[in-house]
Design an enzyme around this catalytic site. Sequence first.
Site, mmCIF file in Angstrom:
data_model
loop_
_atom_site.group_PDB
_atom_site.id
_atom_site.type_symbol
_atom_site.label_atom_id
_atom_site.label_comp_id
_atom_site.label_asym_id
_atom_site.label_seq_id
_atom_site.Cartn_x
_atom_site.Cartn_y
_atom_site.Cartn_z
ATOM 1 N N SER A 16 -0.806 -1.656 -1.895
ATOM 2 C CA SER A 16 -0.417 -0.956 -3.116
ATOM 3 C C SER A 16 -1.410 -1.265 -4.220
ATOM 4 O O SER A 16 -2.099 -2.298 -4.181
ATOM 5 C CB SER A 16 0.984 -1.422 -3.552
ATOM 6 O OG SER A 16 1.277 -1.036 -4.872
ATOM 7 N N TYR A 38 5.327 -9.413 -6.300
ATOM 8 C CA TYR A 38 4.980 -8.173 -5.611
ATOM 9 C C TYR A 38 3.467 -8.077 -5.433
ATOM 10 O O TYR A 38 2.972 -7.756 -4.338
ATOM 11 C CB TYR A 38 5.496 -6.971 -6.400
ATOM 12 C CG TYR A 38 5.202 -5.636 -5.741
ATOM 13 C CD1 TYR A 38 5.762 -5.308 -4.515
ATOM 14 C CD2 TYR A 38 4.361 -4.701 -6.355
ATOM 15 C CE1 TYR A 38 5.487 -4.077 -3.905
ATOM 16 C CE2 TYR A 38 4.094 -3.477 -5.760
ATOM 17 C CZ TYR A 38 4.661 -3.166 -4.533
ATOM 18 O OH TYR A 38 4.384 -1.966 -3.930
#
Length: 336
Positions: free
Chosen positions: A166, A192
């Site tokens: 990501s 994350y």
Amino acid sequence: MLTNNDYQITPQQPIPSGFGPQSTAQEALGGRDLSGKTVIVTGGYSGIGLETTRVLAEAGATVIVPARTLEKAKASLDGIPRVELEELDLLDPASIDAFAQRFLDSGRALDILVNNAGIMAAPLVRDARGYESQFATNHLGHFQLTARLWPALKQAGSARVVSVSSAGIRFGGVDFDDPNFERREYEKWSAYGQSKSANALFAVGLDKRGYEYGIRAFSVHPGRILTDLARFMTDDELRAMGAFDEQGRPITATPSGYKTVQQGAATSVWCAANTQLDGKGGVYCLDADIAEVDSAFTLDGVSQVVTGVLPWAIDPDLSERLWQLSEDMTGIKFTS
């Protein structure tokens, strides 16, 4: 016969492929016929994982979709040909081993593994080992799964492994001294970012180790897509990210900067199957092409747009550190 001495790092720069942000997964497949191929797509029953499953299956592949919630997955996959549903919990090492052993017992080679499942911006949760859930689910679970499936990947003779990363890598790299937030305050976006940087670094290390067996690995930034991945985020957070229009409706397509699910799955499918990547590996991809290195980005500029991959997510030395950390944390090594 290939050996690791022959291994050369694929340049981290666009080919260019001819695809772009609005290319769909169907287009990115490049007309490839996958008849007779066997594929595993984790999280392949929702979001971009579901579209990845659909496109690969309709191209002729048998796609195995492991899921925690079988009934939910079954309903989502209804009508897609050649799909097999299996049980798997990436936070449970025993569940990973059981799933992998069932697959190995089938005697099938594994041609494509798409490590797609993940969680984002979750509150602090620890698994039974005490490991932070985003790092444990997004990276360690897939590290263990890939290691257990290694014999089947080698059996294929020419396999690909896709790790869905990501642009969240911008929130930071792997903290090798405290990956589980035991001594630092937990921050969901740092966690994350750490897990997504780990996904990219894993592809670097895996490609090097898999080269002599014909196994090539890639990491992927799908783009901005509003899916169930955002389930831990509040409406205010999503609104601040531009995910809703003025009427509060979800934004799902360009020119907003968001992609449709069909566009979001394009890079995963491109890395999994397109022949443009034959002989290549270990690179971070976006918009169905190899990404450029965005060396201008700094951690102090989190609000800036990331135009490519950040250096700490593809660094070979950091990849080796992550590999050792992953072996230590899981107690698992890839078989030679």
